[in-house]
Design a protein around this motif. Structure first.
Motif, PDB file in Angstrom:
ATOM      1  N   ASP A 176       0.802  -1.209   0.000  1.00 26.68           N
ATOM      2  CA  ASP A 176       0.000   0.000   0.000  1.00 26.68           C
ATOM      3  C   ASP A 176       0.843   1.272   0.000  1.00 26.68           C
ATOM      4  O   ASP A 176       0.325   2.371   0.086  1.00 26.68           O
ATOM      5  CB  ASP A 176      -0.925   0.027   1.228  1.00 26.68           C
ATOM      6  N   PRO A 181       5.041   1.331  -6.155  1.00 28.02           N
ATOM      7  CA  PRO A 181       4.767   1.175  -7.585  1.00 28.02           C
ATOM      8  C   PRO A 181       5.698   1.985  -8.470  1.00 28.02           C
ATOM      9  O   PRO A 181       5.935   1.636  -9.619  1.00 28.02           O
ATOM     10  CB  PRO A 181       3.313   1.645  -7.718  1.00 28.02           C
ATOM     11  N   LEU A 214      -4.030  -5.581  -2.838  1.00 31.77           N
ATOM     12  CA  LEU A 214      -3.594  -4.333  -3.465  1.00 31.77           C
ATOM     13  C   LEU A 214      -4.643  -3.239  -3.263  1.00 31.77           C
ATOM     14  O   LEU A 214      -5.827  -3.444  -3.522  1.00 31.77           O
ATOM     15  CB  LEU A 214      -3.397  -4.566  -4.972  1.00 31.77           C
ATOM     16  N   LEU A 216      -6.046   0.048  -4.724  1.00 28.69           N
ATOM     17  CA  LEU A 216      -6.038   0.523  -6.103  1.00 28.69           C
ATOM     18  C   LEU A 216      -5.670   2.003  -6.252  1.00 28.69           C
ATOM     19  O   LEU A 216      -5.499   2.481  -7.380  1.00 28.69           O
ATOM     20  CB  LEU A 216      -7.400   0.283  -6.756  1.00 28.69           C
ATOM     21  N   SER A 218      -3.022   3.577  -4.294  1.00 27.08           N
ATOM     22  CA  SER A 218      -1.800   3.832  -3.533  1.00 27.08           C
ATOM     23  C   SER A 218      -0.802   4.649  -4.336  1.00 27.08           C
ATOM     24  O   SER A 218       0.196   5.112  -3.805  1.00 27.08           O
ATOM     25  CB  SER A 218      -1.159   2.506  -3.117  1.00 27.08           C
ATOM     26  N   GLN A 224       2.604   9.407 -10.099  1.00 27.68           N
ATOM     27  CA  GLN A 224       1.720   8.827 -11.112  1.00 27.68           C
ATOM     28  C   GLN A 224       1.851   9.569 -12.444  1.00 27.68           C
ATOM     29  O   GLN A 224       1.902   8.966 -13.519  1.00 27.68           O
ATOM     30  CB  GLN A 224       0.276   8.861 -10.601  1.00 27.68           C
ATOM     31  N   ILE A 235      -0.637   0.753 -11.412  1.00 27.91           N
ATOM     32  CA  ILE A 235      -1.651   0.032 -10.650  1.00 27.91           C
ATOM     33  C   ILE A 235      -2.471  -0.864 -11.566  1.00 27.91           C
ATOM     34  O   ILE A 235      -2.792  -2.009 -11.223  1.00 27.91           O
ATOM     35  CB  ILE A 235      -2.562   1.009  -9.881  1.00 27.91           C
ATOM     36  N   ARG A 270      -8.904   4.172 -14.647  1.00 32.13           N
ATOM     37  CA  ARG A 270      -8.176   3.096 -13.959  1.00 32.13           C
ATOM     38  C   ARG A 270      -9.119   1.978 -13.571  1.00 32.13           C
ATOM     39  O   ARG A 270      -8.863   0.797 -13.843  1.00 32.13           O
ATOM     40  CB  ARG A 270      -7.472   3.647 -12.714  1.00 32.13           C
TER      41      ARG A 270
END
Length: 300
Positions: A176, A181, A214, A216, A218, A224, A235, A270
């Motif tokens: 998290d 990522p 996961l 979604l 985080s 990003q 993600i 997403r």
């Protein structure tokens, strides 16, 4: 084969009742809630909606004398300028879950969203008792519980009130974390190397722990925006990998989010990309989509 579980922390303003300055996305929680319901219906995908119990009320005194909370806990609720009725009450949203085409499960996210590892037993007992009462007034029993902020505590009280399962902490190291990522750019993250499947098990209280795989949302903000033009949405990539793993072997891929996460175009994209891929893999494999309740029934 494996299965996919989607759980939602359906809380509106209660998720930030102890904050002086909630994030802007909380103001869009109601529209996000309905957007998600529409998407789930479109793909016929059921989810576990862990709803804050107070949202089942249409009105209240703002005092809640039957819930022995800490001093001042409900004080902000009585400040209509900061915490208005649209954030305090469901006003048709819970009914929309019940009336949806997809076969959703209605679970619990406590009555007023305290962190269960920081409150005493009496407060936890009152939170759960009130949720169970409100649900039974609607004609159903609660089985699944998502701890506010994933702070697990008072599982014995959870069992006493008839719950059968809860969402446990992810076993994937730092799954998290908003930084993990980003490391997909170098291939060094646990989300790239490790299985995202979890193995639900009965704990010592007799409850089924259905761990998260996961979160979604985080991966947001600057990271990003930097990563997406290079590698796409990390993600979505991680979610597709988890779905593939569940389609190929035993285990549960358990993703979770809040309705208030779905408030900008890229957030909707997403979720849609993940649901679309889940629907594709469900059609071409033995993959199933389950609720937390059905997973617990399987385990038992």
């Amino acid at each position: 084969m494996g299965s996919v579980v989607i759980s939602l922390d359906a809380e509106l303003g209660w998720g930030y009742v102890d904050y002086d300055d909630p994030p802007d996305r909380v103001r869009h929680a109601r529209s996000g809630w309905r957007t998600l319901l529409s998407m789930f219906d479109e793909y016929d995908i059921p989810a576990t909606w862990a709803v804050v119990g107070h949202l089942m009320l249409d009105d209240c005194d703002g005092e809640h004398a039957d819930v022995p909370a800490s001093d001042g806990w409900f004080l902000k609720e009585r400040d209509s300028g900061r915490f208005g009725p649209d954030q305090r009450f469901g006003y048709g949203l819970v009914e929309a879950v019940e009336d949806a085409s997809a076969d959703h499960e209605l679970g619990s996210h406590s009555f007023s969203h305290p962190e269960f590892d920081r409150i005493d037993r009496a407060w936890a007992d009152a939170e759960l008792r009130r949720c169970v009462e409100l649900a039974r007034e609607r004609g159903y029993d609660l089985d699944s519980f998502a701890f506010p902020r994933n702070s697990v505590g008072h599982r014995d009280v959870l069992a006493e009130h008839g719950f059968t399962c809860y969402r446990g902490v992810s076993p994937v190291t730092d799954a998290d974390s908003p930084l993990k990522p980003l490391r997909t750019l170098t291939g060094g993250t646990a989300l790239d190397r490790r299985s995202l499947l979890v193995a639900p098990r009965v704990d010592e209280r007799g409850l089924v722990n259905v761990p998260a795989s996961l979160y979604l949302f985080s991966f947001e903000g600057t990271a990003q925006r930097i990563a997406e033009p290079v590698v796409g949405d990390p993600i979505v990539r991680a979610a597709r990998r988890g779905i593939d793993q569940a389609a190929e072997r035993d285990g549960v891929f358990h993703v979770w989010l809040h309705p208030n996460n779905v408030w900008r175009e890229y957030t909707r994209e997403r979720v849609r990309a993940i649901l679309e891929y889940l629907d594709e893999r469900r059609r071409d494999s033995a993959l199933t989509v389950e609720t937390m309740r059905s997973v617990a029934e399987d385990v038992r």
